[in-house]
Design a protein around this motif. Structure first.
Motif, mmCIF file in Angstrom:
data_model
loop_
_atom_site.group_PDB
_atom_site.id
_atom_site.type_symbol
_atom_site.label_atom_id
_atom_site.label_comp_id
_atom_site.label_asym_id
_atom_site.label_seq_id
_atom_site.Cartn_x
_atom_site.Cartn_y
_atom_site.Cartn_z
ATOM 1 N N ALA A 65 -30.019 128.314 13.408
ATOM 2 C CA ALA A 65 -29.228 127.858 12.267
ATOM 3 C C ALA A 65 -27.899 128.613 12.200
ATOM 4 C CB ALA A 65 -30.010 128.046 10.972
ATOM 5 N N LYS A 78 -37.754 127.668 10.209
ATOM 6 C CA LYS A 78 -37.623 129.126 10.271
ATOM 7 C C LYS A 78 -36.942 129.592 11.562
ATOM 8 C CE LYS A 78 -41.540 130.153 7.181
ATOM 9 N NZ LYS A 78 -41.193 129.006 6.365
ATOM 10 N N VAL A 122 -33.916 130.797 12.242
ATOM 11 C CA VAL A 122 -32.712 131.306 11.581
ATOM 12 C C VAL A 122 -31.593 131.577 12.589
ATOM 13 C CG1 VAL A 122 -31.773 133.167 10.151
ATOM 14 C CG2 VAL A 122 -34.070 132.276 9.699
ATOM 15 N N SER A 126 -26.001 127.024 5.599
ATOM 16 C CA SER A 126 -27.235 127.685 6.037
ATOM 17 C C SER A 126 -27.661 128.754 5.042
ATOM 18 C CB SER A 126 -27.050 128.291 7.432
ATOM 19 O OG SER A 126 -25.985 129.235 7.444
ATOM 20 N N ILE A 163 -33.464 125.674 9.475
ATOM 21 C CA ILE A 163 -33.917 126.517 8.354
ATOM 22 C C ILE A 163 -35.355 126.155 7.982
ATOM 23 C CG2 ILE A 163 -33.564 127.071 5.915
ATOM 24 C CD1 ILE A 163 -31.467 128.332 7.740
ATOM 25 N N LEU A 218 -31.107 128.887 2.928
ATOM 26 C CA LEU A 218 -31.993 130.043 3.035
ATOM 27 C C LEU A 218 -32.397 130.587 1.667
ATOM 28 C CD1 LEU A 218 -30.524 132.040 6.051
ATOM 29 C CD2 LEU A 218 -32.909 131.339 5.787
ATOM 30 N N ASP A 258 -30.140 122.173 8.666
ATOM 31 C CA ASP A 258 -31.213 122.009 7.688
ATOM 32 C C ASP A 258 -32.575 122.066 8.382
ATOM 33 O OD1 ASP A 258 -32.384 121.469 5.165
ATOM 34 O OD2 ASP A 258 -32.400 119.319 5.570
#
Length: 312
Positions: free
Chosen positions: A233, A228, A230, A196, A225, A200, A222
């Motif tokens: 993720a 968006k 986060v 991750s 990310i 990023l 994937d």
């Protein structure tokens, strides 16, 4: 050629090589295992690297394995073949065989064991790039000796050298490599525990060992990310790290991944010596421990783990 190196993006398993109990290369099982991986939304394959036990195979076996994979996957996803070895001549021969088999690109660790100096390593890559008319991904990994960011920049000026697989924890260097080598220079994150984080900071793809076992989990990372998400993720990455740590703590990553897959009913074969395999009760114990871990942290919709749950 159907694919270019620009198509080599996303989640890419560093594919296992499949050997039977007697350590013979199993071509049928190899093809079956690649078909299993292709059931997921993987974006490429990386062959005969560290996870693929490439250094435990002779040249003929490496070529035979690549040809078998290409028969199954060559028109479906881009395939990069790791051709690295200590000697330049052997590496060039493997590179030419990969091109003949239809590979999208080749890759190589730097030559190791004799502590080659920077000029020797540079010449190794230059000779390989000039001898094999395919894009090449150089490979920065502690097991073979790390190259400096400056060395990678110098190598990126050589025609055909078009990317780097960066497998280390100091990922702060990745944006600097991308900036110094140019946006068209492909950068791949190779540390599964940092998938991750690598995504990023803008890697073009992630190439890893555990994408053989839990590709769906990394595909979701994937996707999170890209969307968006986060926090999502991060949660998924924590689950991935728990699984990775559990298998690695067993003392034998490649053999452990293969044992869990076998227990789930997927013929991933056995690791070659000097790796130590898991058999029978040890295999069952390893798989059960993974299911217990997944249950403890409420991990859901991970195909191999769900297959194991179905057997319990």
């Amino acid at each position: 050629m159907k694919f270019t190196i620009k198509d080599f993006k996303g989640v890419i398993p560093a594919a296992l090589s499949i050997f039977d109990k007697d350590e013979n290369l199993d071509i049928k099982a190899t093809k079956d295992f690649i078909k299993f991986l292709l059931e997921f939304d993987i974006k490429g394959l990386y062959l005969t690297g560290s996870t693929g036990e490439g250094f435990l195979m002779n040249s003929e076996e490496r070529i035979e394995s690549v040809k078998a994979v290409m028969e199954v996957a060559g028109d479906k996803v881009p395939v990069v073949v790791h051709v690295g070895d200590i000697g330049t001549k052997k590496t060039i021969d493997l590179g030419k065989a990969a091109k003949e088999a239809g590979a999208t690109a080749i890759s190589s660790v730097p030559p190791f064991y004799w502590h080659f100096n920077s000029k020797q390593i540079f010449n190794y890559y230059k000779d390989l790039a000039e001898a094999v008319d395919l894009p090449m991904i150089i490979y920065n990994v502690p097991l073979a000796g790390m190259m400096s960011a400056e060395m990678i920049k110098d190598l990126s000026q050589i025609e055909n050298i078009q990317g780097v697989k960066y497998t280390n924890t100091d990922i702060y260097q990745i944006p600097a490599i991308k900036e110094s080598c140019g946006e068209d220079f492909m950068v791949y994150g190779g540390a599964d525990e940092l998938a991750s984080s690598n995504l990023l900071i803008g890697v073009d793809g992630i190439v890893g060992s555990f994408y053989n076992l839990i590709p769906d989990l990394f595909i979701r990372i994937d996707e999170a990310i890209k969307n968006k998400e986060v926090e999502r993720a991060y949660k998924l990455q924590k689950d991935a790290v728990r699984i990775i740590s559990y298998i690695v703590e067993g003392g034998n990553m490649v053999a452990g991944i293969k044992a869990v897959l076998r227990e789930a009913g997927i013929n991933a074969g056995y690791a070659r010596k000097p790796f130590i395999n898991f058999y029978e009760e040890d295999q069952k114990r390893l798989a059960k421990g993974l299911v217990d871990l997944a249950d403890k942290y409420k991990m859901e919709n991970i195909r191999v783990i769900d297959m194991l749950r179905g057997k319990s």
